[in-house]
Design an enzyme around this catalytic site. Structure first.
Site, mmCIF file in Angstrom:
data_model
loop_
_atom_site.group_PDB
_atom_site.id
_atom_site.type_symbol
_atom_site.label_atom_id
_atom_site.label_comp_id
_atom_site.label_asym_id
_atom_site.label_seq_id
_atom_site.Cartn_x
_atom_site.Cartn_y
_atom_site.Cartn_z
ATOM 1 N N GLY A 12 -5.288 1.107 4.857
ATOM 2 C CA GLY A 12 -6.236 1.817 4.079
ATOM 3 C C GLY A 12 -7.359 0.812 3.683
ATOM 4 O O GLY A 12 -8.280 1.546 2.899
ATOM 5 N N LYS A 13 -7.557 -0.317 4.082
ATOM 6 C CA LYS A 13 -8.426 -1.349 3.631
ATOM 7 C C LYS A 13 -9.974 -0.534 3.703
ATOM 8 O O LYS A 13 -10.902 -0.521 2.826
ATOM 9 C CB LYS A 13 -8.495 -2.456 4.315
ATOM 10 C CG LYS A 13 -7.119 -3.472 3.942
ATOM 11 C CD LYS A 13 -7.237 -4.615 4.807
ATOM 12 C CE LYS A 13 -7.412 -4.437 6.331
ATOM 13 N NZ LYS A 13 -5.943 -3.722 7.017
ATOM 14 N N THR A 14 -10.393 -0.155 4.906
ATOM 15 C CA THR A 14 -11.630 0.417 5.354
ATOM 16 C C THR A 14 -11.883 1.714 4.281
ATOM 17 O O THR A 14 -12.919 1.889 3.832
ATOM 18 C CB THR A 14 -11.841 0.570 6.628
ATOM 19 O OG1 THR A 14 -11.657 -0.628 7.248
ATOM 20 C CG2 THR A 14 -13.176 1.250 6.861
ATOM 21 N N SER A 82 -6.871 -10.494 7.146
ATOM 22 C CA SER A 82 -6.935 -11.489 6.338
ATOM 23 C C SER A 82 -5.400 -12.077 5.995
ATOM 24 O O SER A 82 -5.218 -12.316 4.693
ATOM 25 C CB SER A 82 -7.719 -11.510 5.029
ATOM 26 O OG SER A 82 -7.997 -12.725 4.287
#
Length: 108
Positions: A12-14, A82
């Protein structure tokens, strides 16, 4: 300021980055530029894969771009897999006003 969202693929980063950018603009009147790891891959169009070597190259590009932009007072939210502690350490040591958030979510 650089806010660096990290986590596993599909965590769900974006999605969170986009919502956070909207909220910060609406509530605090602060503009942020979104750097997404997948988008950076497409911009360079050099066929980076997902090997450890290719992931390191992409991480380096994003980190150095964040450093450059933040030095010019551009606020950034980066959404990047990352998973390299070396680059996370590099970011903390080289990017002023750096905040890192790890998204620990149940992928179900």
């Amino acid at each position: 300021m650089v806010i660096w969202l990290i986590g596993l693929s599909k965590s769900g980063k974006t999605t969170i980055a986009k919502k956070l950018i909207k909220k910060l603009k609406d509530k605090k009147k602060i503009d942020f530029f979104h750097l997404d790891g997948d988008v950076i891959r497409k911009i360079y169009d050099d066929k980076l894969g997902h090997s450890v070597k290719d992931r390191r190259i992409n991480a380096m590009r994003i980190s150095k771009l964040c450093k450059l932009l933040s030095e010019q007072k551009v606020n950034i939210i980066a959404s990047v897999l990352s998973n390299f502690p070396y680059w996370q350490k590099w970011n903390k040591e080289n990017i002023k006003n750096y905040k890192q958030i790890f998204l620990k979510v149940n992928l179900k």
